[in-house]
Motif scaffolding. Structure first.
Motif, PDB file in Angstrom:
ATOM      1  N   GLY A   1      12.742  -2.343  -0.260  1.00  0.00           N
ATOM      2  CA  GLY A   1      13.922  -2.237  -1.184  1.00  0.00           C
ATOM      3  C   GLY A   1      13.856  -3.517  -2.190  1.00  0.00           C
ATOM      4  O   GLY A   1      14.823  -3.624  -2.666  1.00  0.00           O
TER       5      GLY A   1
ATOM      6  N   TYR B   1      -5.284   1.985   8.923  1.00  0.00           N
ATOM      7  CA  TYR B   1      -4.901   2.653   9.925  1.00  0.00           C
ATOM      8  C   TYR B   1      -6.002   2.666  11.090  1.00  0.00           C
ATOM      9  O   TYR B   1      -7.290   2.546  10.691  1.00  0.00           O
ATOM     10  CB  TYR B   1      -4.358   4.036   9.938  1.00  0.00           C
ATOM     11  CG  TYR B   1      -3.043   3.954   9.013  1.00  0.00           C
ATOM     12  CD1 TYR B   1      -1.896   3.397   9.478  1.00  0.00           C
ATOM     13  CD2 TYR B   1      -3.104   4.599   7.827  1.00  0.00           C
ATOM     14  CE1 TYR B   1      -0.732   3.661   8.717  1.00  0.00           C
ATOM     15  CE2 TYR B   1      -1.890   4.699   6.950  1.00  0.00           C
ATOM     16  CZ  TYR B   1      -0.981   4.319   7.430  1.00  0.00           C
ATOM     17  OH  TYR B   1       0.191   4.336   6.697  1.00  0.00           O
TER      18      TYR B   1
ATOM     19  N   LYS C   1       1.414  -5.158   9.685  1.00  0.00           N
ATOM     20  CA  LYS C   1       2.385  -4.883   8.775  1.00  0.00           C
ATOM     21  C   LYS C   1       3.330  -3.958   9.597  1.00  0.00           C
ATOM     22  O   LYS C   1       2.732  -3.069   9.977  1.00  0.00           O
ATOM     23  CB  LYS C   1       1.784  -4.152   7.476  1.00  0.00           C
ATOM     24  CG  LYS C   1       2.560  -3.502   6.786  1.00  0.00           C
ATOM     25  CD  LYS C   1       1.868  -2.822   5.459  1.00  0.00           C
ATOM     26  CE  LYS C   1       2.946  -2.203   4.403  1.00  0.00           C
ATOM     27  NZ  LYS C   1       3.434  -0.717   4.795  1.00  0.00           N
TER      28      LYS C   1
ATOM     29  N   GLN D   1      -5.609  -1.858   3.422  1.00  0.00           N
ATOM     30  CA  GLN D   1      -4.592  -1.604   4.660  1.00  0.00           C
ATOM     31  C   GLN D   1      -5.351  -0.687   5.401  1.00  0.00           C
ATOM     32  O   GLN D   1      -5.977   0.534   5.024  1.00  0.00           O
ATOM     33  CB  GLN D   1      -3.356  -0.842   3.890  1.00  0.00           C
ATOM     34  CG  GLN D   1      -2.419  -0.270   5.046  1.00  0.00           C
ATOM     35  CD  GLN D   1      -2.422   1.043   5.523  1.00  0.00           C
ATOM     36  OE1 GLN D   1      -2.841   1.976   4.404  1.00  0.00           O
ATOM     37  NE2 GLN D   1      -2.433   1.268   6.576  1.00  0.00           N
TER      38      GLN D   1
ATOM     39  N   SER E   1      -4.066   1.410   0.037  1.00  0.00           N
ATOM     40  CA  SER E   1      -3.622   2.162   1.046  1.00  0.00           C
ATOM     41  C   SER E   1      -5.167   2.900   1.679  1.00  0.00           C
ATOM     42  O   SER E   1      -5.888   3.026   0.919  1.00  0.00           O
ATOM     43  CB  SER E   1      -2.830   3.240   0.760  1.00  0.00           C
ATOM     44  OG  SER E   1      -2.801   4.127   1.652  1.00  0.00           O
TER      45      SER E   1
ATOM     46  N   ARG F   1      13.715  -4.637  -5.481  1.00  0.00           N
ATOM     47  CA  ARG F   1      13.942  -4.096  -6.943  1.00  0.00           C
ATOM     48  C   ARG F   1      14.257  -4.998  -7.984  1.00  0.00           C
ATOM     49  O   ARG F   1      14.383  -4.474  -9.214  1.00  0.00           O
ATOM     50  CB  ARG F   1      14.902  -2.854  -6.932  1.00  0.00           C
ATOM     51  CG  ARG F   1      14.572  -1.931  -5.844  1.00  0.00           C
ATOM     52  CD  ARG F   1      13.138  -0.999  -6.082  1.00  0.00           C
ATOM     53  NE  ARG F   1      13.080   0.071  -5.190  1.00  0.00           N
ATOM     54  CZ  ARG F   1      12.371  -0.058  -4.102  1.00  0.00           C
ATOM     55  NH1 ARG F   1      11.427  -1.100  -4.032  1.00  0.00           N
ATOM     56  NH2 ARG F   1      12.159   0.798  -3.318  1.00  0.00           N
TER      57      ARG F   1
ATOM     58  N   GLY G   1       6.915  -1.347  -3.113  1.00  0.00           N
ATOM     59  CA  GLY G   1       6.281   0.059  -2.764  1.00  0.00           C
ATOM     60  C   GLY G   1       6.472   1.178  -3.895  1.00  0.00           C
ATOM     61  O   GLY G   1       5.704   1.085  -4.826  1.00  0.00           O
ATOM     62  N   ARG G   2       7.648   1.893  -3.871  1.00  0.00           N
ATOM     63  CA  ARG G   2       7.817   2.890  -4.693  1.00  0.00           C
ATOM     64  C   ARG G   2       7.815   2.904  -6.046  1.00  0.00           C
ATOM     65  O   ARG G   2       7.463   3.728  -6.883  1.00  0.00           O
ATOM     66  CB  ARG G   2       9.252   3.634  -4.227  1.00  0.00           C
ATOM     67  CG  ARG G   2       9.095   4.267  -2.778  1.00  0.00           C
ATOM     68  CD  ARG G   2      10.383   4.647  -2.356  1.00  0.00           C
ATOM     69  NE  ARG G   2      10.508   5.548  -1.121  1.00  0.00           N
ATOM     70  CZ  ARG G   2      10.672   4.792  -0.178  1.00  0.00           C
ATOM     71  NH1 ARG G   2      10.796   3.414  -0.106  1.00  0.00           N
ATOM     72  NH2 ARG G   2      11.020   5.399   1.054  1.00  0.00           N
TER      73      ARG G   2
ATOM     74  N   PRO H   1       0.783  -1.337   0.061  1.00  0.00           N
ATOM     75  CA  PRO H   1       0.064  -0.062   0.133  1.00  0.00           C
ATOM     76  C   PRO H   1       1.003   0.917   0.025  1.00  0.00           C
ATOM     77  O   PRO H   1       1.727   1.459   0.840  1.00  0.00           O
ATOM     78  CB  PRO H   1      -0.743  -0.157   1.296  1.00  0.00           C
ATOM     79  CG  PRO H   1       0.129  -1.029   2.313  1.00  0.00           C
ATOM     80  CD  PRO H   1       0.815  -1.968   1.384  1.00  0.00           C
TER      81      PRO H   1
ATOM     82  N   ALA I   1       0.407   5.583  -0.398  1.00  0.00           N
ATOM     83  CA  ALA I   1      -0.639   6.606  -0.307  1.00  0.00           C
ATOM     84  C   ALA I   1      -0.609   7.409  -1.654  1.00  0.00           C
ATOM     85  O   ALA I   1       0.533   7.354  -2.330  1.00  0.00           O
ATOM     86  CB  ALA I   1      -0.325   7.442   0.658  1.00  0.00           C
TER      87      ALA I   1
ATOM     88  N   SER J   1       8.181  -5.214   7.639  1.00  0.00           N
ATOM     89  CA  SER J   1       8.091  -4.004   6.944  1.00  0.00           C
ATOM     90  C   SER J   1       8.694  -2.872   7.753  1.00  0.00           C
ATOM     91  O   SER J   1       8.476  -2.905   9.075  1.00  0.00           O
ATOM     92  CB  SER J   1       6.705  -3.442   6.444  1.00  0.00           C
ATOM     93  OG  SER J   1       6.902  -2.274   5.926  1.00  0.00           O
TER      94      SER J   1
ATOM     95  N   ASP K   1       8.351  -6.497   2.683  1.00  0.00           N
ATOM     96  CA  ASP K   1       8.677  -5.263   1.875  1.00  0.00           C
ATOM     97  C   ASP K   1       9.643  -4.490   2.177  1.00  0.00           C
ATOM     98  O   ASP K   1      10.150  -4.627   3.503  1.00  0.00           O
ATOM     99  CB  ASP K   1       7.229  -4.510   1.513  1.00  0.00           C
ATOM    100  CG  ASP K   1       6.802  -3.649   2.587  1.00  0.00           C
ATOM    101  OD1 ASP K   1       7.757  -3.430   3.663  1.00  0.00           O
ATOM    102  OD2 ASP K   1       5.747  -3.169   2.927  1.00  0.00           O
TER     103      ASP K   1
ATOM    104  N   THR L   1      -1.793  -1.649   9.511  1.00  0.00           N
ATOM    105  CA  THR L   1      -0.168  -1.365  10.018  1.00  0.00           C
ATOM    106  C   THR L   1       0.081  -0.575  11.315  1.00  0.00           C
ATOM    107  O   THR L   1      -0.674  -0.121  11.617  1.00  0.00           O
ATOM    108  CB  THR L   1      -0.216   0.173   9.021  1.00  0.00           C
ATOM    109  OG1 THR L   1      -0.121  -0.556   7.619  1.00  0.00           O
ATOM    110  CG2 THR L   1       1.323   1.045   8.962  1.00  0.00           C
TER     111      THR L   1
HETATM  112  C1  FNR Z   1       3.944   3.958   1.839  1.00  0.00           C
HETATM  113  N1  FNR Z   1       3.949   2.819   2.778  1.00  0.00           N
HETATM  114  C2  FNR Z   1       2.620   2.880   3.239  1.00  0.00           C
HETATM  115  N2  FNR Z   1       2.124   2.011   4.169  1.00  0.00           N
HETATM  116  C3  FNR Z   1       0.969   1.788   4.692  1.00  0.00           C
HETATM  117  O1  FNR Z   1       1.018   0.801   5.438  1.00  0.00           O
HETATM  118  N3  FNR Z   1      -0.057   2.648   4.303  1.00  0.00           N
HETATM  119  C4  FNR Z   1       0.240   4.044   3.506  1.00  0.00           C
HETATM  120  O2  FNR Z   1      -0.533   4.458   3.191  1.00  0.00           O
HETATM  121  C5  FNR Z   1       1.663   3.729   2.929  1.00  0.00           C
HETATM  122  N4  FNR Z   1       1.983   4.835   2.201  1.00  0.00           N
HETATM  123  C6  FNR Z   1       3.024   5.073   1.502  1.00  0.00           C
HETATM  124  C7  FNR Z   1       3.688   5.905   0.662  1.00  0.00           C
HETATM  125  C8  FNR Z   1       4.703   6.037   0.011  1.00  0.00           C
HETATM  126  C9  FNR Z   1       5.051   7.170  -0.734  1.00  0.00           C
HETATM  127  C10 FNR Z   1       5.608   5.074   0.253  1.00  0.00           C
HETATM  128  C11 FNR Z   1       7.074   4.997  -0.391  1.00  0.00           C
HETATM  129  C12 FNR Z   1       5.432   4.097   1.269  1.00  0.00           C
HETATM  130  C13 FNR Z   1       4.855   1.820   3.061  1.00  0.00           C
HETATM  131  C14 FNR Z   1       4.905   0.745   1.942  1.00  0.00           C
HETATM  132  O3  FNR Z   1       3.444   0.105   2.075  1.00  0.00           O
HETATM  133  C15 FNR Z   1       5.830  -0.023   1.936  1.00  0.00           C
HETATM  134  O4  FNR Z   1       5.912  -0.594   3.217  1.00  0.00           O
HETATM  135  C16 FNR Z   1       7.084   0.272   1.500  1.00  0.00           C
HETATM  136  O5  FNR Z   1       7.027   1.267   0.269  1.00  0.00           O
HETATM  137  C17 FNR Z   1       8.100  -0.619   0.924  1.00  0.00           C
HETATM  138  O6  FNR Z   1       9.239  -0.103   0.408  1.00  0.00           O
HETATM  139  P1  FNR Z   1       9.830   0.129  -0.852  1.00  0.00           P
HETATM  140  O7  FNR Z   1       9.516  -0.951  -1.854  1.00  0.00           O
HETATM  141  O8  FNR Z   1       9.223   1.275  -1.259  1.00  0.00           O
HETATM  142  O9  FNR Z   1      11.150   0.106  -0.693  1.00  0.00           O
END
Ligand code: FNR
Length: 369
Positions: A294, A131, A237, A129, A108, A296, A315-316, A79, A81, A259, A292, A157
Motif C-alpha cells: 500500500g 519460492y 518476506k 525472490q 520475482s 503510494r 508492488g502494483r 517482486p 510476477a 509484507s 511493503d 517468500t
Molecule cells: C505480487 N507479490 C509477489 N511477491 C513475491 O514474493 N513473489 C511474487 O512473484 C509476487 N508476485 C506478485 C504479483 C502481483 C501482481 C502482486 C500485486 C504482488 C507481492 C509483492 O512482492 C508485494 O508484497 C506487494 O505487491 C506489495 O503491495 P503493493 O505495493 O502492491 O500494495
C-alpha cells in the motif's frame, strides 16, 4: 484538463483501460473479500505526521544504505510476477528504470525474463525472490544462478505455502498468455507441458501452478538449509508478527520484510504499516526491517521510516506504470515517489533519512495512551 500524471495512483485507472481484463484483474486483486487490500491503504491514512518547523531545509538528502549498498532513496521495487503481461519489454524495462534510479529491484521467481537476461542489461543492485519448490534441486539451481548473475541477496517468500484465494483469477480462469512463460523455470521443468495439464482441471492457472510445485512443508529448518547452500544474505518476506520476527532472527536471517503479499494471501491480516512497529521493537536493530503493502505516497514512505523501517518496497504501481508507458512509466513512478518523499522531509523539518524519528508520527495507539 491536462493529461499529465501527477501521482502514482493515477496509473491504476490508466492501466485498467490499457490491459485485458484478465491481466488487470491479476495485477490488482487481493484475496477473498479484499479486506486487507483496503486496509493496507487505509491504515496509512490513520497515521498523523508531527512536523517540526523553522528548520533549515535548503539541503535535503534522501539517500540511504541498504544491506551495505548506498542507494538514491529508501524506496525500492518489490517482486511482482509476469511483467511481460503488462508490457512486451517486461522486467527488462523495469530493471533499466530501477538501475537508472539507483535503487534496488527484487526480481520475482515468477518473472517473464530470466535472471541472466536481467544481469545482461548492465550493472545494478538486484535481489532474487525465491519460492522453495518440492524438487529441491530446482531451488539449488536457482540460487546458484542468482549468485552467478550477480544478485546481491536471496529474498525467501514465506507466506505462500499455498496460493491465497484470488477470486477474480478463479472467475477469469486466469491463464498466462501462451507466448509468455516463467522464464527462470525454463530447463528446470517443462513449464508448457505442466501448464497444459493444469488448465484442464483448475480455475486459476497460478493457483494450480503453486499447488503443483511449491513445497507446503517449508519451515524454519529450510531457512537454515537455504543459508547453508549460499553465501548470499537471506532475507525473509512475509513476516507479520513479533513472534515470527524473533524466530527469523534465531534462524540468522539478514533482513525481514514485513509484507502481506499485497493482500493476496490470507485475507483479514492487518495492514503491514499497523504491525511494523511491533516487529521493529522485537528485532531491536539486529537486522534491517523493510515494509511493503500500500505504499503510494512520499508521506507513506516517511511514516514507514518513522515507525522503524529501513526502506519500503512498492508492488502494483510498477506493472501499472509499465503497461501505460514501459520503462518511462517505471522511471516516472520512482521519480514521483522520490520527489514526494523529499518534499515530505522538507515540510517535516528533516534533512536526512537518519533524522526521521518515531516522534514524527502519531498512530492510533499513541492517542489512546
Ligand atoms: C505480487 N507479490 C509477489 N511477491 C513475491 O514474493 N513473489 C511474487 O512473484 C509476487 N508476485 C506478485 C504479483 C502481483 C501482481 C502482486 C500485486 C504482488 C507481492 C509483492 O512482492 C508485494 O508484497 C506487494 O505487491 C506489495 O503491495 P503493493 O505495493 O502492491 O500494495
Amino acid at each position: 484538463m491536462s493529461t499529465e500524471i501527477v501521482n502514482v495512483d493515477e496509473y491504476e485507472a490508466l492501466a485498467q483501460r490499457r490491459m485485458p481484463k484478465m491481466a488487470f484483474d491479476f495485477f490488482s486483486s487481493g484475496s477473498e473479500d479484499q479486506v486487507t487490500l483496503r486496509e493496507n491503504r487505509a491504515a496509512f491514512t490513520r497515521i498523523r505526521l508531527r512536523p517540526r518547523i523553522l528548520v533549515d531545509v535548503s539541503n535535503i538528502d534522501v539517500t540511504t544504505s541498504v544491506l551495505g549498498f548506498k542507494i538514491a532513496m529508501p524506496i525500492m521495487v518489490a517482486p511482482t510476477a509476469l511483467h511481460k503481461m503488462a508490457h512486451p519489454d517486461g522486467e527488462l524495462a523495469t530493471v533499466r528504470a530501477v538501475s537508472a534510479a539507483n535503487t534496488i529491484m527484487i526480481l520475482s521467481a515468477s518473472a517473464t525474463c530470466s535472471m541472466e537476461e536481467i544481469a545482461a542489461t548492465g550493472p545494478g543492485l538486484r535481489l532474487f525472490q525465491l519460492y522453495v519448490y518440492k524438487d529441491r534441486n530446482i531451488t539449488r539451481t536457482l540460487v546458484r544462478r542468482a549468485e552467478q548473475a550477480g544478485f546481491k541477496a536471496i529474498v525467501l517468500t514465506v507466506d505462500t505455502p499455498r496460493l491465497g484465494r484470488r477470486e477474480a483469477d478463479i472467475k477469469n480462469r486466469f491463464k498466462i498468455p501462451s507466448h509468455l512463460s516463467y522464464k527462470n523455470m525454463e530447463g528446470l521443468m517443462n513449464v508448457n507441458k505442466e501448464i497444459d495439464k493444469m488448465n484442464k482441471t483448475s480455475g486459476s492457472e497460478a493457483a494450480a501452478w503453486v499447488d503443483n510445485h511449491f513445497d507446503r512443508s517449508l519451515n524454519w529448518k529450510d531457512v537454515k538449509w537455504l543459508q547453508s547452500i549460499t553465501k548470499l544474505p537471506v532475507l525473509v518476506k512475509g513476516i507479520l508478527t513479533a513472534e515470527d520476527a524473533v524466530l527469523a532472527l534465531q534462524a540468522g536471517v539478514a533482513g525481514i520484510m514485513v509484507s502481506n503479499h499485497g493482500a493476496r494471501q490470507l485475507d483479514h491480516v492487518p495492514a503491514t504499516i499497523s504491525v511494523l512497529e511491533e516487529i521493529v521493537k522485537a528485532v531491536a536493530g539486529r537486522v534491517p526491517v523493510f515494509l511493503d503493502g500500500g505504499v503510494r505516497r512520499g508521506t507513506d514512505v516517511f511514516k514507514a521510516l518513522a515507525l522503524g523501517a529501513s526502506g519500503v518496497f512498492i508492488g502494483r504501481p510498477i506493472p501499472y506504470a509499465l503497461s501505460v508507458d514501459g520503462e518511462a512509466g517505471v522511471t516516472k513512478v520512482l521519480q514521483m515517489l522520490r520527489d514526494e518523499f523529499e518534499l515530505t522531509m522538507a515540510l517535516m523539518g528533516v534533512c536526512s533519512v537518519k533524522e526521521i524519528r518515531r516522534q514524527h508520527v502519531q498512530t492510533e495507539q499513541d492517542s489512546v495512551k
